[in-house]
Design a protein around this motif. Structure first.
Motif, short mmCIF file in Angstrom:
data_model
loop_
_atom_site.label_atom_id
_atom_site.label_comp_id
_atom_site.label_asym_id
_atom_site.label_seq_id
_atom_site.Cartn_x
_atom_site.Cartn_y
_atom_site.Cartn_z
N VAL A 167 44.96 4.47 -19.07
CA VAL A 167 45.94 4.22 -19.42
C VAL A 167 46.19 4.60 -18.38
CG1 VAL A 167 47.54 3.44 -20.61
CG2 VAL A 167 45.62 4.31 -21.89
N LYS A 168 46.59 2.76 -17.44
CA LYS A 168 46.94 2.90 -16.12
C LYS A 168 48.88 3.37 -15.74
CE LYS A 168 44.57 -0.10 -13.88
NZ LYS A 168 43.90 -0.75 -12.73
N ARG A 169 49.34 2.93 -17.01
CA ARG A 169 50.44 3.80 -17.24
C ARG A 169 50.91 4.77 -17.49
NH1 ARG A 169 52.84 -1.50 -21.52
NH2 ARG A 169 52.14 -3.65 -20.24
N LEU A 170 49.88 5.18 -17.42
CA LEU A 170 50.16 6.92 -18.62
C LEU A 170 49.99 7.64 -16.87
CD1 LEU A 170 48.46 7.07 -22.04
CD2 LEU A 170 51.48 7.37 -21.01
N GLN A 171 49.54 6.89 -15.86
CA GLN A 171 48.95 7.73 -14.91
C GLN A 171 50.05 8.43 -13.77
OE1 GLN A 171 45.41 5.73 -12.92
NE2 GLN A 171 44.45 6.20 -15.29
N ILE A 172 50.22 9.39 -12.78
CA ILE A 172 51.50 9.22 -12.28
C ILE A 172 50.69 9.45 -10.82
CG2 ILE A 172 52.59 11.11 -10.78
CD1 ILE A 172 53.59 12.21 -13.59
N LYS A 173 51.00 8.20 -10.15
CA LYS A 173 49.99 8.04 -8.80
C LYS A 173 50.82 9.30 -8.11
CE LYS A 173 47.23 5.25 -10.13
NZ LYS A 173 45.87 5.69 -9.73
N MET A 174 49.91 9.64 -6.85
CA MET A 174 50.36 10.92 -5.78
C MET A 174 49.81 10.15 -4.67
SD MET A 174 52.09 12.74 -7.13
CE MET A 174 52.57 14.10 -6.18
N ASP A 176 48.32 9.71 -0.64
CA ASP A 176 47.11 10.16 -0.57
C ASP A 176 47.37 11.06 0.07
OD1 ASP A 176 46.11 7.82 -1.15
OD2 ASP A 176 46.01 6.63 0.51
N MET A 177 48.49 11.68 0.84
CA MET A 177 48.42 13.15 1.70
C MET A 177 48.27 14.09 0.51
SD MET A 177 51.32 11.94 1.59
CE MET A 177 51.90 10.69 3.08
N VAL A 178 48.46 13.84 -0.74
CA VAL A 178 48.61 15.08 -1.79
C VAL A 178 46.96 15.69 -1.74
CG1 VAL A 178 49.01 15.29 -4.12
CG2 VAL A 178 50.90 14.31 -2.82
N PRO A 179 47.06 16.73 -2.01
CA PRO A 179 45.20 16.96 -2.33
C PRO A 179 45.27 16.84 -3.17
CG PRO A 179 47.16 19.29 -1.51
CD PRO A 179 47.98 17.80 -1.01
N PRO A 180 43.54 16.66 -3.43
CA PRO A 180 42.88 16.35 -4.94
C PRO A 180 43.39 16.96 -5.79
CG PRO A 180 41.45 15.99 -2.83
CD PRO A 180 42.64 16.56 -2.21
N ALA A 181 43.11 18.30 -5.94
CA ALA A 181 43.09 18.81 -7.03
C ALA A 181 44.68 18.84 -7.49
CB ALA A 181 43.60 20.47 -7.09
N VAL A 182 45.89 18.69 -6.60
CA VAL A 182 47.14 17.84 -7.33
C VAL A 182 47.80 17.34 -7.84
CG1 VAL A 182 49.37 18.19 -6.40
CG2 VAL A 182 47.98 20.14 -5.74
N SER A 183 46.95 16.11 -7.35
CA SER A 183 46.66 14.28 -7.14
C SER A 183 46.13 14.74 -8.97
CB SER A 183 46.31 14.14 -6.30
OG SER A 183 46.15 12.52 -6.67
N ARG A 184 45.05 14.89 -9.53
CA ARG A 184 44.42 14.99 -10.49
C ARG A 184 45.35 16.14 -11.21
NH1 ARG A 184 38.72 18.43 -10.87
NH2 ARG A 184 40.13 20.07 -11.54
N SER A 185 45.96 16.81 -10.85
CA SER A 185 46.11 17.20 -11.98
C SER A 185 47.96 16.09 -12.68
CB SER A 185 46.98 18.79 -11.73
OG SER A 185 46.16 19.42 -11.31
N PHE A 186 48.52 15.58 -11.74
CA PHE A 186 49.56 14.82 -11.31
C PHE A 186 49.04 13.38 -13.14
CE2 PHE A 186 52.03 17.57 -9.08
CZ PHE A 186 53.06 17.25 -9.94
N GLY A 188 46.95 13.36 -14.72
CA GLY A 188 46.78 13.45 -16.25
C GLY A 188 47.85 13.72 -17.32
N MET A 189 48.96 14.45 -16.46
CA MET A 189 49.68 15.20 -16.92
C MET A 189 49.96 14.41 -18.00
SD MET A 189 53.54 16.43 -15.41
CE MET A 189 52.64 17.59 -14.23
N ILE A 190 50.62 13.13 -18.18
CA ILE A 190 51.25 12.45 -19.26
C ILE A 190 50.30 12.69 -20.84
CG2 ILE A 190 52.56 10.14 -19.86
CD1 ILE A 190 53.62 9.67 -17.93
N PRO A 191 49.31 12.32 -20.23
CA PRO A 191 48.27 11.90 -21.57
C PRO A 191 48.43 12.95 -22.00
CG PRO A 191 47.57 10.53 -19.64
CD PRO A 191 48.09 11.48 -19.03
N ILE A 192 48.52 14.72 -21.02
CA ILE A 192 47.45 15.81 -21.50
C ILE A 192 49.17 16.05 -22.20
CG2 ILE A 192 47.36 18.24 -21.01
CD1 ILE A 192 45.57 17.59 -18.92
N VAL A 193 50.25 15.98 -21.90
CA VAL A 193 52.01 15.84 -22.92
C VAL A 193 51.72 15.71 -24.58
CG1 VAL A 193 54.47 15.68 -22.71
CG2 VAL A 193 53.03 17.00 -20.59
N ILE A 194 51.23 14.24 -24.20
CA ILE A 194 51.47 12.94 -25.53
C ILE A 194 50.13 14.61 -26.04
CG2 ILE A 194 50.16 11.50 -26.58
CD1 ILE A 194 50.81 10.06 -23.84
#
Length: 436
Positions: A167-174, A176-186, A188-194
């Motif tokens: 669900v795109k509305r639940l994704q937090i876009k970081m 491009d310079m943010v490391p992939p692991a950090v970007s991946r965590s952010f 999926g953050m909202i779905p995980i919180v839900i």
């Protein structure tokens, strides 16, 4: 017979195929297969303890090791802690792996889904309590008794979290310079919180109804009755019948029914291992009528259907050169419980003559195992798990901690399988002559 085969093709085959491919069943099945090395490693350690460090062991008695080492049994404590990192936390493994496998099915982030499933499992875990001013949690549901909750939680998290990730509305876009692991965590953050919040809400509501928590509720309401209903010789016989029936129509029965078997018998097998690991005798294990004891030890020589007996029967009675060649090629794999060459090479699949002994033979030997361990116990229960490729007879010897009577019973079971298969091998020779 052709009409019967056609009926199976139209009715049973589609159902079994759908069951085998159903994603939740497949994930549970594959998860148990993935943790198999851990459960076997624990079993092997317990095996070492019972063969080398137990006064009841055949090896210890043969070499009089207890006289040479008076405190021999105390050495068992060195390896006893292995269970804490394997069978005693099996529910945690299942909670992670089932969700991870489902996430892979949906092409989602398998690691995050697996970790979230473990988090949800622990949110639903019984609340901590104070002991001498120290907060503690019970380990009761980390092992086999928590498996049902672990499977349910993992299936739900593995089903819904990947969909929330998309669900795109639940994704937090970081950036491009943010490391992939950090970007991946952010991302999926909202779905995980839900998921975490919903799980906490469910736990709160459940505690209002059942103060002991969902684990106690599920265990007493589902897992324990299912264990008691199927975890006996009748349940073992029914599963053995279904497993061989499926294999006889070309569907891999052991794989198809693995999830069902695991749900019914895993708790019992692990309780037996824990009992042995705590110093209990193999004669007194709490559960003697499990799949691992009755089928895998007494009725699986050569693989499903006791096909090592069929191979020997072919060498004894078959005059058909193609059967003897198949038997020669299948002998070595069969010794190590691999029987696909004989099942599909002879074949047994959709072979009206061979299907009957293929189904009958393991059921007879399950009853033999039940007789010698429960009705008239002349040998200890072979409750120590050994690798599934361990040759028959040897697995009975090792599974009982080195009991000579168990090895003799294994020879008897193999002989019974040969005797059951012999008339059908002879009949197959006669049928060829008639056809010719």
């Amino acid at each position: 017979m052709q009409k019967f085969n056609d009926l199976l093709d139209r009715s049973l085959v589609p159902i079994a195929t759908r069951l085998n491919n159903q994603r939740h069943v497949a994930a549970i099945r594959d998860a148990f297969m993935l943790i198999f090395p851990l459960t076997i490693s624990s079993s092997l350690v317990i095996l070492v303890n019972n063969i080398l460090f137990s006064n009841d062991s055949f090896i210890v008695q043969l070499f009089q090791l207890s006289k040479i080492f008076p405190n021999l049994e105390s050495a068992q404590q060195v390896l006893a802690s292995v269970a804490n990192g394997t069978i005693n936390i099996m529910s945690v493994f299942i909670a992670y792996l089932v969700a991870q496998l489902l996430a892979k099915h949906f092409d989602a982030d398998a690691t995050l889904v697996g970790l979230t499933s473990v988090a949800a499992f622990m949110i639903l875990y019984p609340t901590s309590f104070s002991v001498d001013g120290v907060n503690a949690i019970s380990t009761q549901y980390l092992g086999a008794q928590g498996l049902f909750v672990a499977m349910i939680v993992a299936c739900l998290v593995g089903e819904f979290l990947p969909k929330l990730f998309k669900v795109k509305r639940l994704q937090i876009k970081m950036p491009d310079m943010v490391p992939p692991a950090v970007s991946r965590s952010f991302s999926g953050m909202i779905p995980i919180v839900i998921i975490v919040a919903v799980t906490a809400l469910i736990n709160f509501l459940v505690l209002m109804i059942a103060p002991e928590g969902i684990n106690e509720l599920i265990y007493k309401g589902i897992q324990s009755p299912l264990r008691d209903l199927g975890g006996n010789v009748v349940g073992v016989l029914i599963l053995a019948f279904l497993q061989t029936l499926l294999f006889s129509i070309g569907i891999h029965g052991p794989n198809t029914l693995n999830a069902v078997r695991s749900a019914i018998f895993t708790e019992q097998d692990l309780a037996n291992l824990d009992f042995i690991n705590q110093g209990g005798s193999l004669w007194d294990v709490p559960y003697k009528e499990t799949w691992g004891v009755l089928n895998d030890m007494f009725a699986n020589m050569g693989g499903t259907g006791m096909t090592l007996g069929l191979i020997i029967a072919i060498f004894i009675a078959s005059k058909r050169p193609e059967q003897r060649e198949i038997a020669k090629m299948s002998l070595v794999p069969g010794i190590f419980q691999i029987n696909e060459p004989i099942i599909f090479g002879l074949p047994i699949v959709l072979n009206p003559i061979m299907i009957i002994p293929f189904i009958l033979t393991p059921m007879v030997n399950i009853l033999v195992g039940y007789f010698v361990t429960v009705i008239w116990p002349i040998m200890p229960t072979p409750a120590i798990g050994v690798p599934w490729t361990t040759p028959g007879i040897i697995n009975l010897f090792l599974g009982t901690g080195g009991n000579a009577v168990a090895a003799i019973v294994g020879v008897v079971c193999l002989a019974i399988s040969v005797l059951i298969y012999l008339p059908f091998v002879i009949a197959s020779n006669r049928s060829q002559k008639i056809e010719a």
